[in-house]
Every structure is written in structure tokens, then in C-alpha cells.
Motif scaffolding. Sequence first.
Motif, PDB file in Angstrom:
ATOM      1  N   UNK A  57       0.570  -1.176  -0.088  1.00 17.02           N
ATOM      2  CA  UNK A  57       0.098  -0.140  -0.146  1.00 17.02           C
ATOM      3  C   UNK A  57       0.835   1.257  -0.139  1.00 17.02           C
ATOM      4  N   UNK A  58       1.974   1.201   0.681  1.00 17.01           N
ATOM      5  CA  UNK A  58       2.928   2.387   0.662  1.00 17.01           C
ATOM      6  C   UNK A  58       3.392   2.599  -0.598  1.00 17.01           C
ATOM      7  N   UNK A  59       3.813   1.550  -1.130  1.00 14.92           N
ATOM      8  CA  UNK A  59       4.279   1.874  -2.611  1.00 14.92           C
ATOM      9  C   UNK A  59       3.409   2.318  -3.687  1.00 14.92           C
ATOM     10  N   UNK A  60       2.119   1.575  -3.473  1.00 17.94           N
ATOM     11  CA  UNK A  60       1.159   2.139  -4.439  1.00 17.94           C
ATOM     12  C   UNK A  60       0.574   3.477  -4.218  1.00 17.94           C
ATOM     13  N   UNK A  61       0.495   3.814  -2.924  1.00 16.99           N
ATOM     14  CA  UNK A  61       0.310   5.198  -2.496  1.00 16.99           C
ATOM     15  C   UNK A  61       1.228   6.415  -2.962  1.00 16.99           C
ATOM     16  N   UNK A  62       2.494   5.703  -3.397  1.00 14.87           N
ATOM     17  CA  UNK A  62       3.599   6.842  -4.175  1.00 14.87           C
ATOM     18  C   UNK A  62       3.751   6.507  -5.542  1.00 14.87           C
ATOM     19  N   UNK A  63       2.766   5.946  -6.291  1.00 19.22           N
ATOM     20  CA  UNK A  63       2.983   5.674  -7.590  1.00 19.22           C
ATOM     21  C   UNK A  63       3.798   4.615  -8.077  1.00 19.22           C
ATOM     22  N   UNK A  64       4.067   3.603  -7.361  1.00 20.27           N
ATOM     23  CA  UNK A  64       4.828   2.626  -7.780  1.00 20.27           C
ATOM     24  C   UNK A  64       4.102   1.380  -7.910  1.00 20.27           C
ATOM     25  N   UNK A  65       4.092   0.680  -9.168  1.00 19.27           N
ATOM     26  CA  UNK A  65       3.298  -0.724  -9.251  1.00 19.27           C
ATOM     27  C   UNK A  65       4.357  -1.836  -8.731  1.00 19.27           C
ATOM     28  N   UNK A  66       3.975  -3.099  -9.111  1.00 23.99           N
ATOM     29  CA  UNK A  66       4.551  -4.113  -8.787  1.00 23.99           C
ATOM     30  C   UNK A  66       5.950  -4.205  -9.825  1.00 23.99           C
ATOM     31  N   UNK A  67       5.600  -3.892 -10.992  1.00 29.33           N
ATOM     32  CA  UNK A  67       6.590  -3.820 -12.218  1.00 29.33           C
ATOM     33  C   UNK A  67       7.895  -2.999 -11.441  1.00 29.33           C
ATOM     34  N   UNK A  68       7.680  -1.688 -11.191  1.00 26.98           N
ATOM     35  CA  UNK A  68       8.593  -0.848 -10.402  1.00 26.98           C
ATOM     36  C   UNK A  68       9.239  -1.369  -9.114  1.00 26.98           C
ATOM     37  N   UNK A  69       8.510  -1.869  -8.622  1.00 27.98           N
ATOM     38  CA  UNK A  69       9.369  -2.574  -7.264  1.00 27.98           C
ATOM     39  C   UNK A  69       9.830  -3.621  -7.430  1.00 27.98           C
ATOM     40  N   UNK A  70       9.449  -4.494  -8.522  1.00 29.40           N
ATOM     41  CA  UNK A  70      10.467  -5.494  -9.178  1.00 29.40           C
ATOM     42  C   UNK A  70      11.888  -5.065  -9.651  1.00 29.40           C
ATOM     43  N   UNK A  71      11.601  -3.869 -10.608  1.00 25.82           N
ATOM     44  CA  UNK A  71      12.686  -3.292 -11.233  1.00 25.82           C
ATOM     45  C   UNK A  71      13.916  -2.915 -10.224  1.00 25.82           C
ATOM     46  N   UNK A  72      13.341  -2.176  -9.263  1.00 25.74           N
ATOM     47  CA  UNK A  72      14.371  -1.703  -8.131  1.00 25.74           C
ATOM     48  C   UNK A  72      14.616  -2.564  -7.164  1.00 25.74           C
ATOM     49  N   UNK A  73      14.137  -3.856  -7.048  1.00 28.77           N
ATOM     50  CA  UNK A  73      14.436  -4.849  -6.154  1.00 28.77           C
ATOM     51  C   UNK A  73      13.765  -4.645  -4.812  1.00 28.77           C
TER      52      UNK A  73
ATOM     53  N   UNK B 256      15.229  -1.992   0.485  1.00 31.47           N
ATOM     54  CA  UNK B 256      15.653  -1.429  -0.709  1.00 31.47           C
ATOM     55  C   UNK B 256      17.395  -2.156  -0.605  1.00 31.47           C
ATOM     56  N   UNK B 257      17.454  -2.684  -1.881  1.00 35.09           N
ATOM     57  CA  UNK B 257      18.885  -3.478  -1.453  1.00 35.09           C
ATOM     58  C   UNK B 257      19.782  -2.181  -2.218  1.00 35.09           C
ATOM     59  N   UNK B 258      20.805  -2.124  -1.733  1.00 33.64           N
ATOM     60  CA  UNK B 258      22.061  -1.063  -2.329  1.00 33.64           C
ATOM     61  C   UNK B 258      23.119  -1.893  -2.807  1.00 33.64           C
ATOM     62  N   UNK B 259      23.438  -1.766  -4.013  1.00 34.04           N
ATOM     63  CA  UNK B 259      24.649  -2.558  -4.575  1.00 34.04           C
ATOM     64  C   UNK B 259      25.714  -1.605  -5.120  1.00 34.04           C
TER      65      UNK B 259
END
Length: 508
Positions: free
Chosen positions: A143-159, A208-211
Motif C-alpha cells: 500500500x505504501x508503494x502504491x500510494x507513492x505511484x509505484x506498481x509491482x513492476x517498479x518494485x521488481x525493477x528496483x528490487x 531497498x537493496x544497495x548495490x
Amino acid sequence: MAGLIKREDIDAVRERAKIEDVVGEHVTLKSGGVGSLKGLCPFHDERTPSFNVRPQLGLWHCFGCGEGGDVIDFVQKINHLSFTEAVEYLAGRVGVQLRYEEGGTVKRGIEPGTRQRLLEANRLAEAWFQEQLATPAAQTGRDFLTGRGFDRHAAAHFGVGYAPEGWDNLARMLRSHGFTERELVESGLCGRGNSGRIYDRFRDRLIWPIHDVTGAPVGFGGRRLSDADKTVPKYLNTPETAIYHKGQVLYGLDLAKSDIARTHQIVVVEGYTDVMAAHLSGVTTAVATCGTAFGSDHVRIVRRLLGDAADPSAGVIAGNRARGGEIIFTFDGDAAGQKAALRAYGEDQHFAAQTFVAVEPRGLDPCDLRMEEGAQAIPRLLQRRVPLFEFVIRASLANLNLDTAEGRVQGLRSAAPVVAGIRDRALKREYTRRLAGWLGLPEAEAVGAVRACERRGNRPALPEEEAPMSQHPGLPPVTDPVEKLERRALEVIVQVPQVAARIGADDI
């Protein structure tokens, strides 16, 4: 690490690291004849393969752009690493323990097996956190991610992942893969309580993973999802470990490095969601610091990515700045943002690149700006950027009444140290002229104040360090008879302007 790596250790790394395996992770290689492999060069655009690798010799060469070298040279160039960093990366990969010479003695570096174990623990933790984000317990995080405009694809892209509640969920998973309690603590993923019990460092947090620049996970950043316990920090990062040093990493760098090198631009934002918002808005050169201010180690990383060739000891020239690319900082317009800008001002002297500041007038960060105005809002913000020097000077004048004589004099005292600190002589002259215009004072007075600060070695003060007017470091010494006379003349001009107006230039 201080000291030179022993030559025999470098040779061992070069021998054990198979060039075809290292290059093959970035280039699709095909047979190019006897003892040769070929592919499309990763360092310039081409349609016909001109990039050749000769495994038996351990060398690579591109006949298109002329680049070439051994496996260490390739790792340096593809990952924008220094020679030492490239050797250390390969040593950890092939299992060579490096020794460093310092003051005639030999120091041992981190055991390569230890480094690989810590990296493997982080890889397993990264995958586990991402799996947990799909569980029912992570609904608040989604819900936090969705509320800030990030869908599951965005979450997956940034890990992005989730650390569930509970004291030792991650610890139990890692133990099942053979990791010892000591390794769990040394990785920074777990801590040890007073009773000796091992517990998860991250609990009920978005992760959030830090690489590092090579793409290896070296740490994590977690955001608190519940406000029930305000004593728990809102953001929590991996502590300093053998593989994670917060002053030497930039979140999002692994995703942004190619575009940074290609466009010669880097955008520095303040948080993980700001990086996500910027990338999803087309600003794919955005990165963020990880729980620390932008510092000298970050400067080194950025300069290497930009191909920045400034010589800080000699002072850069405007032409070099034009060729060095650009760095854009996004700061709030409040006191904290001004303080951050002053820190960036200090680091700017190490760049040949042009440095800018982009400030959203309402104080919105890039993530909030994207939510409110859409995907084009962040690019528009960056288009309104102003040079860092101008921002810092104007910030020092922002709270002064420049319609009064006292305000203008105080403004000169506040801003002169900033201008005096500019190493580029051409820029210093230009900003001295502009400062006089902004204050409505004769240019000669601005020149005198700046030169006085140069002689005294003044530096601009952070907001909480500013001294009273009578004690400000920008003031010239009252013991100097020439400057004492100049001060009295200025007092007459300010306090009795009708008398000063009757005095011609020939009378001075």
C-alpha cells in the motif's frame, strides 16, 4: 585500503580471472577464428563486431574505438573502477587474498572467502526480502508503494522487498543455508543482543537493496511501516561492514552508471523513492546517498563516471567545466537544504563538471512532485536548475533586507567568503560582479571584500555556525591602516550619502 597491492598478488589475480568469462558477462562472444572470440563492443555503438578477445593471451581489443587491455583494464572501464578497486573485485571473485605494502610492512586484506560469504548472504537476503513482499503480511508495504505511484513492476525493477515482523525470520533462513552466527552479524543483516541472542536487524520494513557499482548487493536500506513505536528510526541502513561503507556507495548507481557515462550527467537526490520516481520519469541518471551527506568519496565515484579531469590543486577553468558534464543536486529550499548546498559547494571545488541545484519552491521532493504533477514534473524541475554558486550566494542573502544599508553591508560580509572560495578564477570574477549587482553596491567594494576574504582564507559558514555581524569571518582586520580607511569611507557613503554624492571621483 591504504598501501600498494603486492605485485605477485596482482599477477595471481590476472592469471586466475579468465578474461572470456568476465567479458562474457557483458558481451555475447562468438568464435572469431583460431584462438579468438568476437562481439559487439560495449564501449561504443556499432553494428558489426569489432571487439576481439584472445583468451590464451588474456587480452581484449576493439578495432573500432581502439580500446584494449587485459582483464583488469576491462573491469576498470566497464564498471568505472580504479585499478585497485578492479583488482580487489577480481580477487574476491577468484579467491586471491591480497596483501598490501605500507611503510615497509605487508598488511593482509579481507579474506576473499569472507567477502564472498558476505556477498552471498546479501544475495540470499535480497531474494528472500523480495519474496516476502508478495505475502499477506506485506500488504502495508504494498500500500505504501502504491500510494507513492509505484506498481509491482517498479518494485521488481528496483528490487524492493519486505522484512516481516519477528525476531529471527531472516536469521533462520540464512542458518538453513549454512551461515554461522558470526557471519550473520558481520554481514550487518543481524545483530546480537545482550543475552547473546541473534536477531534480524530489519523487521516490518520496506527494504531497498544497495548495490555497488558492479551490481553486487552490499547492504540494505529499510523504511519503518508502523508509527506505533516512534523510538524506532524511520530509516535504517546496514551498518558499516567489510563490504558496505555508506560513504562509498550511491543508491541506484548500478542502474544509472551507463547513462551517467553516456550523457555526462548525474542527478543527486535524497532518498530511495526519489531515485525510483526520477528513473520512472525518464531521469535515469539519478542516484542517492545512503544515510550520509554527499562527501569526498562520492566525489571520487562521480568524477570517474563523468570522465571528469579536474585538477583541484591548480583550479579548474571554465572550458574544462563545460567538457566535464554536469552534476545536479536536488535540495529543499529550507535551512537544511541550504546547509546541504554549502557542503556540496565545498565538494564542488573537486569537479571540472558544472554543478547545479534544482529546488522545488514548495519543498516537494521528487517523489511527491511526480505524484502531484505527473511524470514530466521532475524533468521540468531539472530544467529550472541554477548554478550551485549562485544558489549558495543567494541563500546567504535570502533573509536580509537589501533595501537597507545595514542589510547590504551584512550581505557583502556573508557572501564574500562564498565567492572567495571559488577556485575557477574566471567564475570568481563573474560572481564578484554579480554579487555587487545583487547588493546594489559598487563593483570595487565587492572586489575588495572578496580579496580580503582570500587573504584571510575565510570559508562560508554553515547556517548554525554564523557569527554576529561584528565577529563575522568575512570582515577585514581593523589593524590594517588601508582597510581601516576604506571602512571609514564606506561608513560615510552609507551614513551621509548627501556628502558622498558631492565628492567626485577625482577627489578620492
